[in-house]
Design an enzyme around this catalytic site. Structure first.
Site, PDB file in Angstrom:
ATOM      1  N   GLY A  36      41.245  39.129  51.282  1.00  0.00           N
ATOM      2  CA  GLY A  36      39.824  39.465  51.437  1.00  0.00           C
ATOM      3  C   GLY A  36      38.998  38.205  51.606  1.00  0.00           C
ATOM      4  CE  LYS A  49      40.675  39.445  43.472  1.00  0.00           C
ATOM      5  NZ  LYS A  49      39.819  40.619  43.404  1.00  0.00           N
ATOM      6  CG  ASP A  79      33.011  45.820  47.293  1.00  0.00           C
ATOM      7  OD1 ASP A  79      32.496  46.495  48.208  1.00  0.00           O
ATOM      8  OD2 ASP A  79      33.822  44.900  47.508  1.00  0.00           O
TER       9      ASP A  79
END
Ligand code: ADP
Ligand code: MG
Length: 430
Positions: free
Chosen positions: A59, A100, A187
């Site tokens: 992302g 992540k 989001d």
């Protein structure tokens, strides 16, 4: 809980295998292998405990890898009893995790906020818990359990109404938990809700834009009294517009993804609430029912407002703008004054079917059959109960005024979910 809808989801599991994240090592592209080896070099402590398997997401603010935890996970929290880690334990395999990598270009505050919220939200099976955080110099890696899921694009056209029900049940449960903790996700969109259509399980991820709310619920723009003394005086939008608006520009958090933003975000409301997530969940629900993704696709906020007025009608949007002290004028004659969700759904599906965009055995026909000939209402009847209930649920997510929009807990009690509520209750009794 056993999945009552498993057999009703008419998609062939096999067709997804090629798209799923089950890549074996030799299927990983050279480019990704190089990227992983670069990360291992730049993060020397990583390979002691983790073996990178594949890249699973990328992302604006992070890259996510699938990895094997070579020495297990040392944390002794309850979280480890939840799937999928339990499976790994019993089969004596190392746990598989998602790693992540938050880009170093993100501000320290932003990184701290994400990790802190993940940590705080740990403890619910529908929200990804934070298992560990690794740091090397300025680099940060958050460790989460790995959730096998399917890409939304691979199933949104094929979920029958019962499948949509399970998806939304999982989603609103996740939201209920997060909102109860006083957190707005901000989001919410399909890529941030990892769903497994065959297991009927979903997990909310990505708290990169999430924030804590100060005061639950109310939007100050909605109350006249609270505006007294505010720098952002209400504009008398019913009269003429001033040629020069010399009020200071409004500043409000507009973070989120275009197409999922609630109207109060578009109108820069300064005290947004958890209800912005409810709006986004409604957009996902509508996507599933229309079998259309994305539903909204505007290049900017002005176009986004126009899109909303196409669906919900100009009148509602103008009123909504007024609530937030904004003026809205749309001079396009083609835009409906009052929106009609049912008609929109009918017209869209009819057009799609005329264009042969669905196969003959598509689940979309179960939805299309429900309309009367004019397409402005559903045919009433027991068989169509689910669809009618879903439309009503969506309407309660799409209330322009956030104080009238239902919260996740109220939505979970709507008739659309009654059979799942009963199943849950039975489970408690057993
Ligand atoms: P970003 O902030 O870059 O959007 P996300 O946390 O949303 O990062 O992760 C990006 C993608 O990585 C997700 O859309 C999903 O496909 C995958 N992903 C993230 N977390 C997990 C997880 N725990 N298990 C499996 N896949 C994950
Ligand atoms: Mg994301």
């Amino acid at each position: 809980m056993t999945d009552p809808f498993k057999d009703e989801i008419s998609i062939d599991d096999k067709q997804f295998i090629r798209n799923s994240n089950l890549n074996s090592f030799d299927e990983v592209s050279l480019e990704v292998l190089e990227e992983m080896s670069k990360l291992e070099t730049n993060f020397p402590t990583l390979s002691t405990d983790y073996r990178l398997i594949d890249k699973i997401g990328e992302g604006t603010f992070s890259t996510v890898y699938k990895a094997e935890a070579l020495n297990g996970i040392k944390l002794n929290s309850e979280v480890w009893n939840s799937p999928p880690l339990k499976k790994s334990k019993t089969s004596k395999k190392n746990p598989i995790v998602a790693l992540k990598q938050i880009y170093v270009t993100s501000s320290p505050n932003r990184i701290f906020n994400e990790l802190n919220l993940l940590y705080m939200l740990t403890g619910n099976s529908r929200v990804a818990p934070l298992l560990d955080v690794l740091r090397y110099q300025d680099q940060i890696l958050a460790i989460l359990p790995y959730y096998h899921h399917y890409d939304f694009r691979d199933f949104y056209r094929d979920l029958p109404i019962k499948g949509i029900k399970k998806y939304l049940w999982e989603l609103f449960h996740a939201l209920d938990y997060v909102h109860d903790k006083g957190v707005i996700h901000r989001d919410l969109k399909p890529t941030n809700f990892l769903y497994h259509p065959f297991k009927g399980k979903g997990v909310l991820v990505d708290f990169g834009l999430a924030e804590r709310i100060n005061l639950p619920g109310t939007c100050p723009c909605l109350s006249k009294e609270k505006l007294v003394g505010s720098r952002h005086k209400r504009l008398n939008v019913k009269g003429a517009y001033p040629k020069i608006d010399n009020r200071p520009p409004r500043r409000a958090n507009r973070a989120g993804t275009r197409g999922f933003r609630a109207p109060e975000v578009l109108f820069k409301c300064t005290n947004q609430s958890t209800k912005i997530d409810i709006w986004s969940a409604g957009v996902i629900g509508l996507s599933l029912l229309m079998r259309k993704f994305p539903i909204f696709n505007s290049p900017d906020d002005t176009d986004a407002m126009l899109e909303l007025s196409w669906i919900f009608g100009v009148d509602k949007l103008v009123k909504c703008a007024e609530l937030h002290g904004c003026g809205l004028e749309i001079s396009m004659k083609e835009v409906n004054k009052s929106g009609n969700l049912i008609k929109l759904l009918h017209d869209f599906l009819t057009k799609e079917i005329e264009c042969d965009s669905f196969p003959e055995d598509s689940v979309v026909y179960e939805t299309l059959e429900l309309f009367n000939e004019e397409g402005d209402d559903f045919i009433n009847g027991e068989h169509y109960k689910d669809h009618i209930n879903l439309i009503n649920l969506l309407k309660s997510c799409f209330k322009m005024d956030p104080s009238k929009r239902l919260n996740a807990k109220q939505i979970l009690k709507l008739p659309f979910f009654s059979e799942l509520i009963e199943l849950d209750e039975e489970e408690v009794i057993l």
